[in-house]
Design a protein around this motif. Sequence first.
Motif, PDB file in Angstrom:
ATOM      1  N   GLU A 156      10.163   8.950  20.664  1.00 16.19           N
ATOM      2  CA  GLU A 156       8.919   9.547  20.188  1.00 16.19           C
ATOM      3  C   GLU A 156       8.122   9.991  21.415  1.00 16.19           C
ATOM      4  OE1 GLU A 156       5.504   8.264  17.073  1.00 16.19           O
ATOM      5  OE2 GLU A 156       5.617   7.025  18.872  1.00 16.19           O
TER       6      GLU A 156
ATOM      7  N   HIS B 203       9.665  13.799  17.627  1.00 15.95           N
ATOM      8  CA  HIS B 203      10.790  12.881  17.835  1.00 15.95           C
ATOM      9  C   HIS B 203      11.959  13.682  18.401  1.00 15.95           C
ATOM     10  CE1 HIS B 203       9.200  10.048  14.416  1.00 15.95           C
ATOM     11  NE2 HIS B 203       8.414  10.075  15.474  1.00 15.95           N
TER      12      HIS B 203
ATOM     13  N   PHE C 276      12.843   4.236  20.274  1.00 11.34           N
ATOM     14  CA  PHE C 276      12.795   3.567  18.991  1.00 11.34           C
ATOM     15  C   PHE C 276      13.654   2.316  18.946  1.00 11.34           C
ATOM     16  CE2 PHE C 276      11.797   7.945  17.324  1.00 11.34           C
ATOM     17  CZ  PHE C 276      10.483   7.643  17.004  1.00 11.34           C
TER      18      PHE C 276
END
Length: 616
Positions: free
Chosen positions: A292, A332, A357
């Motif tokens: 991200e 993302h 993540f």
Amino acid sequence: MPHTLDADAVRTWCGLALDALGRARADIDAINVYPVADGDTGTNLYLTVESAARAVDAAFDGHATSAAASRPTLADVVRAMAHGALIGARGNSGTILAQLLRGMADVLADGTPAGGADPADRACAAGTASTADTASTADTASTADTADAADTDEADGLRRALRRAVDLAYLAVAHPVEGTVLTVAVAAAESAERATGDAATVARAAYEGARTALQATPGQLDVLARAGVVDAGGYGLVTVLGGLAQALSGEAPSAPAPARPGRDAPARTGTGGQDLAGCSTDGAPDGGPAFEVIYLLEAGDSAVTALRERLDALGDSLVVVGGDGLWNVHVHVDDAGAAVEAGIQAGRPYRIRITHFGGAAVRKAGSGGPDRPDTAIVLPDQSGAQGPAGGPRAERAPRAVVAVVHGDALAALCAEEGATAVATRPGEPPASGGLVDAVRREHAREVVLLPNDTELHHTAAAAAAQARAEGVRVAVIPTRSAVQGIAALAVHEPGRSFDEDVVAMTSAAGATRYAELAVAERQSWTMAGVCQAGDVLGMIDGDVAVIGSELAATAETVLDRMLASGGEMVTLVLGADLPDEVAERLERHVRDGHFAVDTVVYHGGQPTAPLIIGIE
């Protein structure tokens, strides 16, 4: 009673929304399965609204300290709210919420009349002038008509604001998906457009429409249906709209519907394993992008148009919000470097955050200052990673304690006990971002956080969640007073295991009852009766229990009441202007009236309360 949609109402709305998100934060985090099951939507929304609320408070403070000592207009406050949300937006849902608030601000600010008066002020002025001209029935009717017109204008403005919010939010999201916060926002706007009545009625309708739409989200998005949960971002928006409805109506709305409609979903695992949606939390969920990337960007409109196209080709969950030269970019991607390079080509990116993540993360701080925020790049915490200057990363300290205190003397006392203090000033509680920064400065693997104030528990929890996302193990001990923090520090032992240390500190804090003495500023009702301005109030565990006329005598009464149920140690923390003679008198009182009870005195120097008492 319904409240006018003015600057004060917006400030109240921000406060109510922040408090409600603080209570719901953990629940929203627990149902976060889309677009990435990383369990941080509630925390991100809290941090976004916290930034908006801080900006609104700053707008009020700026006007109060100006030469004219004026009050901000509705336009001033909604613009501050939108800007604060923009610069503080976190995550996918927080970024979309910032755009929703910006859309509302566009309409509400434009609706402010020339000359800076709010619509309600204009209606009041018109009514006053009409009454002054004549006392006839016709003029009274004219005043009522003016008030009704103002109510209609406010309600219509709120309807248009909610519609504008939705339109901007859909433009900001590269590929809108139904069953998300966007769907809930549409339902709120449509319900508001169908509602008739004043602004409070419109706000309540928007809340109820959003609440109903939220329950339908599992039927619109497969990942929610599999997990048996509603959309986390949508749940957060319902919570924020509930604050708006309460601010305008004066009544708390019905509670949001269950987050898991129809059936109970399996509990989320703490780390690793399978999450609610069956997505592995050990890597990029469902094979999606691994990183991200979020940053603020100073750039023109044309450059941002090109940036959107380039980032859309790199990844997904692209949201670009803002305008007037300042943007918040969220995407993302698998190639985080390419996403940052795209921002550099478009303008000047800063406050850059890159989060993996699949694991723990740490923050690298740049050299920004108050006028130029630090650039923060969050990368996976891997052995052999380099520090900001390219050399080996400094070894983390094993454990640290961060305590929030009022006053420099208390800060020094905490330092003597081995803690790092975050000193605050009256009326200026720290934001969660400030607590996160304090945790980062410790560069420790484990941190114990002592908020020392009931009002800071939500803030501390949000800060802890952010620090955990950066690879720090954090425990928040819910201390409600400085004396509970002191008791916790007294048993702190870095040599034992983290869990054992936290349990011991929590037990010590929980075994400490606390009291504060304060001077009443005005006449008011209390749990102990009516007090007058200048009365001394003895507050035990947060409630007024004693009302007196002299501080030392009132403190003696408080001590006797607290020690009646037992106690071994009395702690007295003296405020900035309390003479030592008062402490000596209270020590004698305890010694003479309560056998085998010890007393310890600290010069806390806190400006908020002349005396704080702890009983262990």
